[in-house]
Design a protein around this motif. Structure first.
Motif, PDB file in Angstrom:
ATOM      1  N   GLY A 103      16.189   5.547  20.740  1.00 14.03           N
ATOM      2  CA  GLY A 103      17.179   6.010  19.780  1.00 14.03           C
ATOM      3  C   GLY A 103      17.871   4.924  19.005  1.00 14.03           C
ATOM      4  N   ASP A 104      17.927   3.729  19.545  1.00 13.46           N
ATOM      5  CA  ASP A 104      18.589   2.605  18.892  1.00 13.46           C
ATOM      6  C   ASP A 104      17.649   1.412  18.844  1.00 13.46           C
ATOM      7  N   ALA A 105      18.163   0.317  18.257  1.00 16.54           N
ATOM      8  CA  ALA A 105      17.411  -0.935  18.229  1.00 16.54           C
ATOM      9  C   ALA A 105      17.156  -1.389  19.657  1.00 16.54           C
ATOM     10  N   PRO A 106      16.086  -2.099  19.887  1.00 16.12           N
ATOM     11  CA  PRO A 106      15.119  -2.612  18.925  1.00 16.12           C
ATOM     12  C   PRO A 106      14.110  -1.539  18.510  1.00 16.12           C
ATOM     13  N   TYR A 107      13.412  -1.841  17.405  1.00 16.64           N
ATOM     14  CA  TYR A 107      12.399  -0.955  16.849  1.00 16.64           C
ATOM     15  C   TYR A 107      11.054  -1.671  16.843  1.00 16.64           C
ATOM     16  N   CYS A 108      10.006  -0.889  16.726  1.00 17.65           N
ATOM     17  CA  CYS A 108       8.663  -1.468  16.586  1.00 17.65           C
ATOM     18  C   CYS A 108       7.814  -0.539  15.730  1.00 17.65           C
ATOM     19  N   LEU A 109       6.716  -1.071  15.264  1.00 21.46           N
ATOM     20  CA  LEU A 109       5.747  -0.254  14.544  1.00 21.46           C
ATOM     21  C   LEU A 109       4.825   0.437  15.548  1.00 21.46           C
ATOM     22  N   HIS A 110       4.361   1.596  15.160  1.00 15.71           N
ATOM     23  CA  HIS A 110       3.340   2.334  15.907  1.00 15.71           C
ATOM     24  C   HIS A 110       2.203   2.591  14.939  1.00 15.71           C
ATOM     25  N   GLY A 111       0.964   2.303  15.360  1.00 13.06           N
ATOM     26  CA  GLY A 111      -0.184   2.435  14.467  1.00 13.06           C
ATOM     27  C   GLY A 111      -0.947   3.728  14.661  1.00 13.06           C
ATOM     28  N   LEU A 112      -1.358   4.322  13.545  1.00 15.31           N
ATOM     29  CA  LEU A 112      -2.175   5.526  13.541  1.00 15.31           C
ATOM     30  C   LEU A 112      -3.063   5.514  12.312  1.00 15.31           C
ATOM     31  N   ASN A 113      -3.764   6.603  12.048  1.00  8.31           N
ATOM     32  CA  ASN A 113      -4.713   6.660  10.932  1.00  8.31           C
ATOM     33  C   ASN A 113      -4.418   7.809   9.996  1.00  8.31           C
ATOM     34  N   ALA A 114      -4.889   7.651   8.767  1.00 12.10           N
ATOM     35  CA  ALA A 114      -4.995   8.752   7.810  1.00 12.10           C
ATOM     36  C   ALA A 114      -6.471   8.869   7.445  1.00 12.10           C
ATOM     37  N   VAL A 115      -6.996  10.083   7.533  1.00  9.52           N
ATOM     38  CA  VAL A 115      -8.401  10.359   7.242  1.00  9.52           C
ATOM     39  C   VAL A 115      -8.449  11.315   6.062  1.00  9.52           C
ATOM     40  N   TYR A 116      -9.355  11.055   5.126  1.00  3.97           N
ATOM     41  CA  TYR A 116      -9.477  11.960   3.984  1.00  3.97           C
ATOM     42  C   TYR A 116     -10.460  13.075   4.343  1.00  3.97           C
ATOM     43  N   LEU A 117      -9.912  14.286   4.517  1.00  5.52           N
ATOM     44  CA  LEU A 117     -10.714  15.465   4.817  1.00  5.52           C
ATOM     45  C   LEU A 117     -10.865  16.281   3.539  1.00  5.52           C
ATOM     46  N   LYS A 118     -12.082  16.631   3.191  1.00  9.89           N
ATOM     47  CA  LYS A 118     -12.340  17.327   1.923  1.00  9.89           C
ATOM     48  C   LYS A 118     -11.529  18.612   1.778  1.00  9.89           C
ATOM     49  N   GLU A 119     -11.337  19.330   2.901  1.00  7.38           N
ATOM     50  CA  GLU A 119     -10.619  20.608   2.835  1.00  7.38           C
ATOM     51  C   GLU A 119      -9.110  20.437   2.654  1.00  7.38           C
ATOM     52  N   TRP A 120      -8.546  19.315   3.140  1.00  4.70           N
ATOM     53  CA  TRP A 120      -7.096  19.192   3.176  1.00  4.70           C
ATOM     54  C   TRP A 120      -6.546  17.914   2.558  1.00  4.70           C
ATOM     55  N   GLY A 121      -7.387  16.993   2.178  1.00  3.86           N
ATOM     56  CA  GLY A 121      -6.892  15.710   1.665  1.00  3.86           C
ATOM     57  C   GLY A 121      -6.549  14.778   2.816  1.00  3.86           C
ATOM     58  N   TRP A 122      -5.596  13.868   2.570  1.00  2.34           N
ATOM     59  CA  TRP A 122      -5.223  12.904   3.607  1.00  2.34           C
ATOM     60  C   TRP A 122      -4.529  13.606   4.768  1.00  2.34           C
ATOM     61  N   TYR A 123      -5.007  13.307   5.955  1.00  3.65           N
ATOM     62  CA  TYR A 123      -4.525  13.940   7.186  1.00  3.65           C
ATOM     63  C   TYR A 123      -4.331  12.846   8.227  1.00  3.65           C
ATOM     64  N   ARG A 124      -3.133  12.777   8.817  1.00  5.54           N
ATOM     65  CA  ARG A 124      -2.861  11.734   9.809  1.00  5.54           C
ATOM     66  C   ARG A 124      -3.261  12.177  11.214  1.00  5.54           C
ATOM     67  N   VAL A 125      -3.878  11.243  11.937  1.00  5.15           N
ATOM     68  CA  VAL A 125      -4.254  11.450  13.340  1.00  5.15           C
ATOM     69  C   VAL A 125      -3.789  10.244  14.139  1.00  5.15           C
TER      70      VAL A 125
END
Length: 192
Positions: A103-125
């Motif tokens: 809920g408070d500092a410190p913070y960090c990045l978390h990595g994930l992906n975006a995939v381009y799906l023809k039916e829906w466009g960019w979709y994060r997983v």
């Protein structure tokens, strides 16, 4: 879209072991969407998160993640991007900024992906890996990510990157053990 289809130093889908797995997954899939699901589930379930399993070495390149079967969320996202790009599916890298302390500092990045799906466009997983309290799924068009944004200074960063952020590569390259990375998780300053 070409930049989301390219092989690179960290998304090295031209490595023979990555190519072999990408081809195998493609033979198992009846559609492009099913291929994305199979690749996502492989990385989520078969590649162990470095901290959850207390595993070394620290990996960054997709081929190293596959070879050692371990990686932080960032490295796992590099492997997922490599597997999908090898099959001609545009895939980028995304990040969340999350509180480490709940809920408070410190913070960090978390990595994930975006995939381009023809039916829906960019979709994060989020192939981080499930555990009690974390249940990321592939359910397009609904996102089912590992972590919700709850604290005021947490953010879903909107960019879709073709390459990993330098601060991420630095953290994964500088340290030799998962404990050292854990003590120095990458973060960025938010622009107001």
């Amino acid at each position: 879209m070409q930049r989301y289809l390219s092989s690179s130093e960290y998304i090295d889908f031209e490595a023979p072991e990555v190519q072999a797995l990408a081809r195998h997954l493609a033979t198992e899939a009846a559609s492009e969407t099913e291929l994305v699901r199979l690749a996502f589930e492989f990385v989520r379930d078969e590649i162990r998160h470095s901290v959850d399993f207390k595993l070394n070495p620290v990996t960054c390149k997709a081929s190293d993640v596959l070879r050692h079967k371990t990686g932080y969320c960032y490295a796992k996202s590099h492997l997922l991007a490599a597997l999908l790009r090898a099959n001609g599916i545009p895939t980028g890298l995304c990040y969340q900024r999350l509180s480490i302390a709940g809920g408070d500092a410190p913070y960090c990045l978390h990595g994930l992906n975006a995939v381009y799906l023809k039916e829906w466009g960019w979709y994060r997983v989020d192939a981080r890996g499930n555990k009690p309290g974390v249940n990321a799924q592939f359910q397009p068009p609904r996102e089912a990510l590992a972590f919700p944004i709850v604290a005021p200074a947490e953010r879903d960063l909107p960019e879709i990157w073709a390459e990993p952020l330098p601060v991420v590569v630095d953290a994964l390259s500088r340290y030799d053990t998962y404990e050292q990375v854990l003590a120095n998780l990458p973060d960025i300053e938010l622009i107001a």
